[in-house]
Motif scaffolding. Structure first.
Motif, PDB file in Angstrom:
ATOM      1  N   ARG B  30       0.852  -1.192   0.000  1.00 14.32           N
ATOM      2  CA  ARG B  30       0.000   0.000   0.000  1.00 14.32           C
ATOM      3  C   ARG B  30       0.881   1.234   0.000  1.00 14.32           C
ATOM      4  N   GLY B  31       2.059   1.111   0.611  1.00 20.18           N
ATOM      5  CA  GLY B  31       2.960   2.249   0.676  1.00 20.18           C
ATOM      6  C   GLY B  31       3.663   2.482  -0.654  1.00 20.18           C
ATOM      7  N   GLU B  32       3.643   1.456  -1.494  1.00 21.82           N
ATOM      8  CA  GLU B  32       4.522   1.476  -2.664  1.00 21.82           C
ATOM      9  C   GLU B  32       4.310   2.701  -3.576  1.00 21.82           C
ATOM     10  N   PRO B  33       3.055   2.962  -4.024  1.00 21.69           N
ATOM     11  CA  PRO B  33       2.894   4.143  -4.886  1.00 21.69           C
ATOM     12  C   PRO B  33       3.384   5.399  -4.197  1.00 21.69           C
ATOM     13  N   VAL B  34       3.082   5.503  -2.903  1.00 24.87           N
ATOM     14  CA  VAL B  34       3.512   6.700  -2.170  1.00 24.87           C
ATOM     15  C   VAL B  34       5.038   6.768  -2.168  1.00 24.87           C
ATOM     16  N   ARG B  35       5.671   5.626  -1.903  1.00 29.99           N
ATOM     17  CA  ARG B  35       7.142   5.621  -1.903  1.00 29.99           C
ATOM     18  C   ARG B  35       7.650   6.154  -3.223  1.00 29.99           C
ATOM     19  N   ARG B  36       7.189   5.522  -4.317  1.00 32.46           N
ATOM     20  CA  ARG B  36       7.625   5.964  -5.639  1.00 32.46           C
ATOM     21  C   ARG B  36       7.422   7.469  -5.759  1.00 32.46           C
ATOM     22  N   ASN B  37       6.213   7.923  -5.425  1.00 31.64           N
ATOM     23  CA  ASN B  37       5.913   9.338  -5.599  1.00 31.64           C
ATOM     24  C   ASN B  37       6.827  10.184  -4.736  1.00 31.64           C
ATOM     25  N   LEU B  38       7.088   9.717  -3.493  1.00 33.26           N
ATOM     26  CA  LEU B  38       8.009  10.479  -2.659  1.00 33.26           C
ATOM     27  C   LEU B  38       9.353  10.579  -3.364  1.00 33.26           C
ATOM     28  N   GLY B  39       9.782   9.458  -3.927  1.00 32.73           N
ATOM     29  CA  GLY B  39      11.042   9.480  -4.656  1.00 32.73           C
ATOM     30  C   GLY B  39      11.041  10.614  -5.669  1.00 32.73           C
ATOM     31  N   LEU B  40       9.946  10.729  -6.415  1.00 35.10           N
ATOM     32  CA  LEU B  40       9.881  11.781  -7.441  1.00 35.10           C
ATOM     33  C   LEU B  40       9.873  13.158  -6.804  1.00 35.10           C
ATOM     34  N   VAL B  41       9.181  13.282  -5.678  1.00 35.13           N
ATOM     35  CA  VAL B  41       9.183  14.581  -4.997  1.00 35.13           C
ATOM     36  C   VAL B  41      10.615  14.954  -4.643  1.00 35.13           C
ATOM     37  N   VAL B  42      11.348  13.987  -4.105  1.00 40.41           N
ATOM     38  CA  VAL B  42      12.757  14.225  -3.789  1.00 40.41           C
ATOM     39  C   VAL B  42      13.490  14.711  -5.032  1.00 40.41           C
ATOM     40  N   VAL B  43      13.292  13.989  -6.138  1.00 41.81           N
ATOM     41  CA  VAL B  43      13.950  14.380  -7.385  1.00 41.81           C
ATOM     42  C   VAL B  43      13.599  15.821  -7.735  1.00 41.81           C
ATOM     43  N   LEU B  44      12.302  16.155  -7.634  1.00 36.81           N
ATOM     44  CA  LEU B  44      11.865  17.512  -7.968  1.00 36.81           C
ATOM     45  C   LEU B  44      12.604  18.530  -7.107  1.00 36.81           C
ATOM     46  N   ILE B  45      12.609  18.269  -5.802  1.00 31.82           N
ATOM     47  CA  ILE B  45      13.275  19.205  -4.896  1.00 31.82           C
ATOM     48  C   ILE B  45      14.747  19.339  -5.287  1.00 31.82           C
ATOM     49  N   ALA B  46      15.380  18.192  -5.550  1.00 31.98           N
ATOM     50  CA  ALA B  46      16.785  18.229  -5.969  1.00 31.98           C
ATOM     51  C   ALA B  46      16.944  19.134  -7.187  1.00 31.98           C
ATOM     52  N   LEU B  47      16.048  18.960  -8.168  1.00 30.69           N
ATOM     53  CA  LEU B  47      16.160  19.774  -9.385  1.00 30.69           C
ATOM     54  C   LEU B  47      16.042  21.253  -9.039  1.00 30.69           C
ATOM     55  N   LEU B  48      15.068  21.592  -8.207  1.00 32.97           N
ATOM     56  CA  LEU B  48      14.920  22.995  -7.829  1.00 32.97           C
ATOM     57  C   LEU B  48      16.185  23.455  -7.110  1.00 32.97           C
ATOM     58  N   GLY B  49      16.745  22.553  -6.296  1.00 34.93           N
ATOM     59  CA  GLY B  49      18.003  22.889  -5.635  1.00 34.93           C
ATOM     60  C   GLY B  49      19.066  23.257  -6.654  1.00 34.93           C
ATOM     61  N   ILE B  50      19.194  22.447  -7.665  1.00 31.23           N
ATOM     62  CA  ILE B  50      20.168  22.743  -8.728  1.00 31.23           C
ATOM     63  C   ILE B  50      19.880  24.121  -9.304  1.00 31.23           C
ATOM     64  N   GLY B  51      18.584  24.383  -9.494  1.00 32.12           N
ATOM     65  CA  GLY B  51      18.217  25.704 -10.004  1.00 32.12           C
ATOM     66  C   GLY B  51      18.725  26.803  -9.096  1.00 32.12           C
ATOM     67  N   ALA B  52      18.431  26.651  -7.808  1.00 32.92           N
ATOM     68  CA  ALA B  52      18.826  27.684  -6.840  1.00 32.92           C
ATOM     69  C   ALA B  52      20.335  27.873  -6.830  1.00 32.92           C
TER      70      ALA B  52
END
Ligand SMILES: Nc1ncnc2c1ncn2[C@@H]1O[C@H](COP(=O)(O)OP(=O)(O)OP(=O)(O)O)[C@@H](O)[C@H]1O
Ligand SMILES: Nc1ncnc2c1ncn2[C@@H]1O[C@H](COP(=O)(O)OP(=O)(O)OP(=O)(O)O)[C@@H](O)[C@H]1O
Ligand SMILES: O[C@@H]1[C@@H](O)[C@H](O)OC[C@H]1O
Ligand SMILES: [Mg+2]
Ligand SMILES: [Mg+2]
Lengths: 321, 350, 536, 350
Positions: B30-52
């Protein structure tokens, strides 16, 4: 030299232009251009057809070029087999279709090549090119001059190129950069769109984000320029000047109206297709160009890239595609 | 209790719930989709970090950050809508290669001079109807023509682009109906309309997938078509509807793109099929069907449009962009897998 | 959680209306002359069957006899080519599953037909979800699901858990729950007990009695004759797609008689004799010391000698399959070591295990063992084709010959080995899975529920084949939930409970009741969150 | 009547073989690939028929038919080679979106001035090694990086095109090594070398798939990875090899295309991924893996290139071409299914 003392004797001059309009022997012109994915290419084909209609003795055999160089090569094979009097083509890529040009020439069919140059002379009888490098130069000079005039010393200049994988895009960018360099200016950010309006809008939007402060932008192609203008309008920014490319009617009308950032466009006119047809006709009929003294059509014609501004736009409107 | 527990044991229900309940939920499927999505959120934040880090002047300056984020979201809007539809089709066990063609057809058809004559209403109506109609054609070909979805939608793709070129005479059709072009500029509560549209479609899509019989049956169809059939689900009509949904999304996207470009043409929405599929899959949708989330797809789209934005603001040349992009995609997926990699006993070929 | 409580969602508890008009002899269902052919096979060749309200009608027949096909006709999954179906005496057609459900026919299929990524509740109500304007009433759905699960004695299965997370047995319960979720008058069960262990079966029978008590009829398919004796009222026997005997009294008819009508022969459960001589004669082949995996099993030690059959039994979920899969390298052990013929095995590597001479016939044929769209011979040689090949070039001819030999020995039907496995009956598919390891080259064979769904005749044959392997010096490690099987076949028996070995000893010193008391005392308390059990 | 098919005794076993054997084989699933392929042959003949009918001057005139057929086959040659590799990957349960990029990379890398310096040998070597190497990278990402094949190969696709653009400086690199360009013109026994190459690759591919343990592993892997694993097949290394095969095919194709165009560029082999996958699938390969035939893939390729040729000789406007093409594809698949459609009870979503 001749020993006679009559002056004009050994100078070759030609008083009244031979009338190229006069009908000649019937001519079949084979024609091939890439599938139109945007306005400019569409205009090429349209112009060719229109021009051909002007001559009762000319029949135009159009073969579709298909989706890539290989397909066009195959199409041209069948065309060559049909032995038209002359072939006019706009190759997907000059270098890739060079061999086909040679093949046609070897088969005794004169080839008129358009826009994208063949590397080898043997591949064509006549080559009509827009001046891609010159196009960039013209844009660069206009931009440079304008910004200089307003006293800018280190202006921020953006560029929205066409399809990056096309060599002509590289040549245009080089010309632009070289011209700017003469003013001591350089391109701050360059995005490549795909000659389509939606890609133009997207890249322009990106460019505007990248350059919060902006003095001038050159957009290679007026067709994608529709999107570029849209993006600029949507951003509400007016603080810079935009120069177009290729010279579409819409662009020229906008320049004329002078109610947007678009102040000029540098021509790269698909009218080259019309000229190509008329010259192909002359070639097939073994006639030279009226105003040239030579008995035959020349080997190469490079159209000058002109800069269309509000001042001269009326003269160019007719050429706009 | 008189029999071994087959779902969970008392232990699992009480103590485990309390003690390890969270981690348990977390680690289990049940956690799996959330995990995956969290992973992507992390990626997004990382990308914004690169931007900053690369362009502090934009990513750390409030006045500029806002507009930039909006432009990322606006660029994600049309493809995002398409991806929602695509997600349904893929979860349902199919694939829709025709989206680019359908968008072009809807865009061009709805912006002919004739159509523009009917004003904004006429344009919107035409775009939606054409999109939906073409989508249903896909569905019929797949469900009743028994064509492999890949082939059926590939066929409609080429046909649609061709028809679009025919209709537009290969010209770029500019739109003179202000109401349409305004879609690209309008704002509500300070947020661009395009973003609202995306949000709405995502929300509807989420509800449709998770809260309606249609959605649940879509999962069944893609997960185990035979089971769905035996459960009395009418597979074919359902399949037709699935492609209809995707087509409708294409219609909406066509309007959004047309408004932004203030024009439509046969070559518009280039490569949208690939982008949409990629976004959905990176978002955790199983290409083989039966599994996927709308949120994941949305995140997938956002990752891609953020990457594009980063490239732009850092003025990377096209070719470098591509080279880096490849790397980022791989990295993104690895990040998703990393923390829980050990748990995801998934066959290498999956 | 007794069968007594019926929630509001449980409409099957309501009293039945009197039998429909126009059916004098009070029949609920009558099938007559049903014919169904598949390409190359006449699966049903004029089958007749009649079912009375409130009875348990057992269907008996060898693998491939046509039982599942018949019930698929009954449930609208297959359309018969010919034949007549009467419901309450009125002729009906069943064009699709919905039609059957509408009549009140609910089915538990032989192959678990669940959707892995849907929750238990969603699977139970798939196709008839409680919904308003297409919006699923999730609360109601979960509640009614729990009620049904309670009746099945499994209120512990969480209604919102994806079925992928359930063990085979748990999934079986869910498909039963799905059948019960319909307001059924006739419940068809195709080998529901195949994946159930002893105690689970008792549970199932309680539910069945409860249903029949309410006048609901049950068609029950099983290869376990003792079950039929226990729960059945009447028996109909199929052979080669035809009814060879109808409406025999389930409790009194002699077993030999049934077997005879099924097979034309008169074998019963006959276990091949154990060889004389001391059991520890053979050399030690497989040795497992202190093997363990967190949350699954711990401290498992065992040895298998050449020519020896070692049996493991225990409750569902006692970790037997995990042990086998870990020995085979399909799972990596957390503790302990495994040696083959004195040489340590590389942990977690199936290829290494295979190279060392281990073979595993896994528990779930469809997800773990078969290439369903490949022919029988290709499936049988899946683990050995390389051995037939020379310089990487395969030798299909030889493979086929070898496969045909094995198919013949196990009485595969239809016998052709070029037939796609998907088209085989459940039991025949199982024969293919086991047959794969009878092709030779294996020194220690791990068998996980090898006779699941295999008919009496084939069973005996399978037992003989296994014993023959042992006699040829192969060591056998056999996991089975059928205690008699383990006791009858094995030389030595290990009993597992909650992931631990609780007893080890010679088979002939144990009897069934002893085993059950050892195994049942206390019940299973392990969850294995990481094992994904996809529905077949 | 008594049905022999269910008989148990050896006697009527043989009877069955004799009586129902052939039709049986023909009608049931084992005959299916052959039926499909026959269907495609019918389609091909039909297409040639259309040719003869629309352009008798070409298709009925021996002197011109020959060259025209050759040109069809030559156009099929490069994509045909790629499709063979693609077929292996798909049968093995994967997908390779990177082929276009790999071809471009191999083509460009092998035609830099530096490489051309080493002459024909250097060019061939480089193309093959680059193709193979890049393919292996795909395999490692999928098998060991646990990336979904779709994403992994998409990543290498963009990266490869980018790298190619980088290497070529976005110039079209013309080839001055005669030996290479001659590949496009050379003939043996009157048949163009390119066609020989295609034939060779198809033959090798067929043998590899149907007569070797490698082929068997591939089918097992795609059919049921878990079963393959439990049968002792080392699925990860095998997966790596599969993508290697595809990459090698890309290297070969790169040479064939370069020779034909006497040049290479970063944008070459545009859309090859889609064409190859489409050809394989129309040829009967199951997108979900486990099933497919090399012959079918070849036929698929031929159908597409014949269609293109028909359009060329009839010189339909491109947009019409596309509209018609869509129709033809649908028709083609329907023809394949028609005669036996009733038997192929295949779930609509397959
Ligand atoms: N879809 C199908 N295609 C072809 N043949 C089939 C198909 N389904 C079943 N058969 C054949 O029909 C016959 C009867 O199969 P069925 O599954 O009814 O046997 P069964 O009595 O249920 O056997 P088991 O006890 O092993 O489940 C078998 O020979 C089987 O091979
Ligand atoms: N009561 C339970 N609660 C949670 N999970 C369970 C339960 N019973 C079984 N399982 C899961 O299903 C699997 C079944 O256990 P396993 O198969 O290893 O034991 P077994 O003795 O072989 O039982 P079976 O006869 O079903 O194979 C376990 O590995 C576990 O993942
Ligand atoms: O296609 C190109 C056109 O769009 C550009 O503007 O000029 C050159 C052409 O080749
Ligand atoms: Mg059965
Ligand atoms: Mg087990």
């Amino acid at each position: 030299a001749c020993t006679s003392n009559t002056p004009a004797g050994n100078t070759s001059v030609k008083a009244n232009a031979a009338d190229n309009a006069a009908a000649g022997k019937p001519v079949t012109i084979g024609f091939s251009a890439p599938a139109a994915d945007h306005g400019w290419i569409a205009a090429i084909t349209a112009n060719a057809e229109a021009q051909a209609k002007l001559y009762p003795e000319v029949t135009l055999r159009k073969v579709e070029a298909g989706k890539d160089a290989a397909a066009q090569a195959a199409a041209l094979d069948t065309l060559i087999a049909a032995k038209p009097d002359v072939i006019v083509m706009l190759p997907h890529d000059g270098k890739e279709l060079n061999s086909v040009g040679r093949k046609a020439m070897a088969a005794g069919i004169p080839v008129v090549n358009l826009d994208r140059a063949f590397p080898e002379d043997l591949a064509y009888r006549l080559q009509i090119k827009g001046d891609n490098y010159g196009m960039g130069v013209a844009a660069g000079q206009y931009v440079g001059a304008q910004l200089k005039a307003t006293g800018k010393t280190a202006p921020v200049i953006g560029e929205i190129a066409g399809m990056d994988e096309l060599e002509l895009t590289q040549q245009r960018s080089k010309g632009f950069a070289d011209a700017l360099a003469t003013f001591g200016f350089k391109v701050a950010n360059r995005r490549a769109a795909r000659f389509t309006a939606d890609s133009g809008q997207k890249e322009a939007d990106n460019l505007l984000q990248a350059l919060p402060k902006l003095d001038a932008v050159w957009n290679h192609d007026d067709d994608q320029g529709i999107g570029v203008l849209a993006a600029i309008a949507q951003s509400g920014r007016k603080d810079f000047l935009l120069v177009g490319g290729a010279g579409s009617r819409k662009a020229m009308e906008t320049i004329k109206a002078d109610n947007s950032v678009l102040k000029a466009t540098v021509t790269y006119s698909p009218s080259m297709a019309s000229s190509a047809i008329s010259l192909a006709r002359l070639l097939a009929q073994g006639r030279g160009m009226g105003d040239l003294v030579e008995l035959q059509v020349p080997k190469e014609i490079i159209l000058a890239a002109e800069t269309v501004t509000k001042a001269n736009v009326d003269r160019y409107l007719t050429l706009g595609f | 209790m008189n029999s071994p527990a087959l779902g969970a044991t008392p232990l699992d229900q009480t103590a485990v719930r309390r003690v390890t309940g969270l981690t348990d939920w977390w680690r289990d499927d049940r956690g799996e989709p959330v995990r995956r999505n969290l992973g992507l959120v992390v990626v997004l934040i990382a990308l914004l970090g690169i931007g900053a880090w690369t362009r502090p002047d934009i990513f750390l300056d409030g006045d500029r950050l806002g507009p930039n984020l909006f432009s990322i979201l606006k660029q994600a809007s049309a493809i995002g809508v398409v991806t929602v539809g695509m997600t349904f089709v893929i979860i349902g066990g199919g694939i829709d290669l025709s989206v680019g063609g359908l968008i072009a057809l809807a865009g061009v058809w709805s912006t002919t001079l004739a159509t523009q004559g009917f004003g904004a209403g006429g344009i919107v109506f035409t775009a939606l109807v054409v999109g939906l109609g073409a989508g249903l054609v896909n569905g019929v070909l797949v469900a009743y023509g028994r064509l492999v979805p890949f082939i059926a939608t590939l066929a409609t793709f080429v046909a649609a682009r061709g028809l679009a070129a025919r209709i537009s005479g290969k010209q770029t059709q500019t739109v003179d109906v202000a109401a349409i072009n305004d879609l690209a500029t309008a704002r509500y509560l300070g947020i661009p309309l395009l973003i609202w549209i995306l949000a709405a479609v995502v929300l509807l899509g989420w509800g449709l997938l998770n809260r309606t019989t249609f959605g649940r049956r879509t999962v069944a169809l893609g997960g185990n078509a035979e089971a769905a059939r035996l459960a009395g689900i009418r597979i074919r009509p359902h399949t037709v509807l699935l492609y209809g949904v995707s087509g409708l999304c294409c219609g909406i996207a066509a309007l959004m793109l047309t408004a932004q470009a203030t024009s439509a043409q046969a070559a518009m929405a280039d490569m949208y099929e690939l982008d949409a599929i990629a976004a959905a899959i990176i978002g955790g949708t199983l290409l083989t069907g039966g599994r996927g989330t709308i949120v994941g797809s949305l995140l997938g789209v956002l990752v891609f449009s953020t990457i594009t934005n980063l490239f732009a603001v850092n003025n990377l040349p096209t070719e470098v962009q591509n080279m880096v992009k490849g790397g980022i995609i791989v990295a993104a997926v690895l990040v998703q897998q990393f923390p829980f990699g050990r748990l995801r006993r998934r066959k290498p070929t999956s | 959680m007794s069968a007594a409580q019926h929630g509001p969602g449980d409409r099957s508890a309501l009293p039945l209306p009197p039998d429909g008009p126009g059916d004098p002899d009070g029949l609920l269902l009558r099938l007559d002359g049903i014919v169904k052919t598949f390409p190359g096979v006449r699966a049903l060749d004029g089958v007749s069957l009649d079912v009375r309200p409130g009875e348990v009608h057992c269907l008996l027949g060898q693998n491939g006899a046509g039982k599942s096909t018949l019930i698929k006709v009954l449930s609208g999954a297959h359309r018969p080519d010919a034949g007549r179906i009467e419901w309450h005496g009125r002729p009906v057609t069943l064009p699709d599953p919905k039609a059957a459900t509408r009549l009140g026919i609910a089915t538990i299929y032989q192959e678990l037909d669940l959707v892995a990524d849907l929750s238990v509740a969603e699977n139970v109500f798939l196709g008839h979800e409680p919904a308003r304007f297409g919006l699923v009433g999730r609360g109601a759905m979960a509640r009614r699901t729990r009620e049904i699960l309670d009746r099945l004695g499994h209120g512990d299965i969480p209604a919102r858990r994806p079925v992928r997370r359930l063990p085979a047995a748990g999934q079986q319960i869910v498909s039963m729950a799905r059948a019960l979720s319909h307001d059924a008058r006739l419940l068809v069960m195709d080998e529901p007990s195949a994946v159930l262990a002893h105690d689970e079966v008792a549970n199932l029978f309680r539910v069945i009695r409860d249903l029949t008590g309410q006048g609901i009829a049950v068609v029950y398919i099983s290869h376990r004759l003792d079950e039929i004796r226990e729960i059945g009222d009447r028996v109909t026997v199929l052979k080669d797609g035809r009814t060879t005997a109808a409406n025999l009294p389930a409790r009194t008819v002699p077993v030999g008689d049934l077997v005879n009508r099924m097979t034309g022969r008169t074998i019963e459960y006959v276990f091949p004799p154990r060889p004389a001589g001391p059991p520890d004669a053979g050399a030690e082949l497989l040795e497992v010391r202190g093997l363990g995996r967190a949350g699954e099993f711990a401290d498992v030690s065992l040895t298998v000698r050449a020519g020896e059959i070692v049996g493991i039994t225990g409750l569902v979920g006692s970790g037997r399959s995990e042990v086998l899969e870990t020995i085979f390298g399909a799972r990596r052990a957390d503790a302990g070591q495994i040696t083959m013929a004195g040489r340590a095995l590389r942990p977690g590597s199936v290829p290494a295990a295979v190279r060392a001479g281990l073979g595993l016939a896994p528990e779930e044929r469809k997800s773990q063992a078969l290439l369903l769209s490949e022919p029988v011979d290709r499936n049988m040689t899946l683990a050995t084709f390389a051995r037939f090949a020379s310089y990487g070039v395969t030798r299909s001819g030889r493979e086929r010959a070898a496969a045909e030999a094995v198919a013949g020995r196990l009485g595969l039907r239809p016998p052709g080995v070029r037939r796609m496995v998907r088209t085989l009956s459940g039991g025949n598919q199982q024969k293919v899975v086991v047959g794969r390891w009878l092709l030779g080259g294996t020194r220690v064979l791990l068998l996980d529920e090898p006779t699941r769904g295999v008919d009496v005749g084939a069973r005996a044959e399978l037992y003989r084949a296994i014993r023959r392997l042992a006699d040829d010096g192969v060591g056998i490690l056999l996991v089975s939930s059928e205690v008699p099987e383990v006791l009858g076949l094995a030389d030595r028996v290990l009993l597992m409970r909650e992931g631990r070995v609780v007893h080890e000893g010679p088979a002939d010193q144990l009897d069934e009741s002893a085993v059950l008391s050892l195994v049942m005392s206390g019940s299973l308390h392990t969850v294995h969150p990481t094992t994904e059990r996809r529905p077949a």
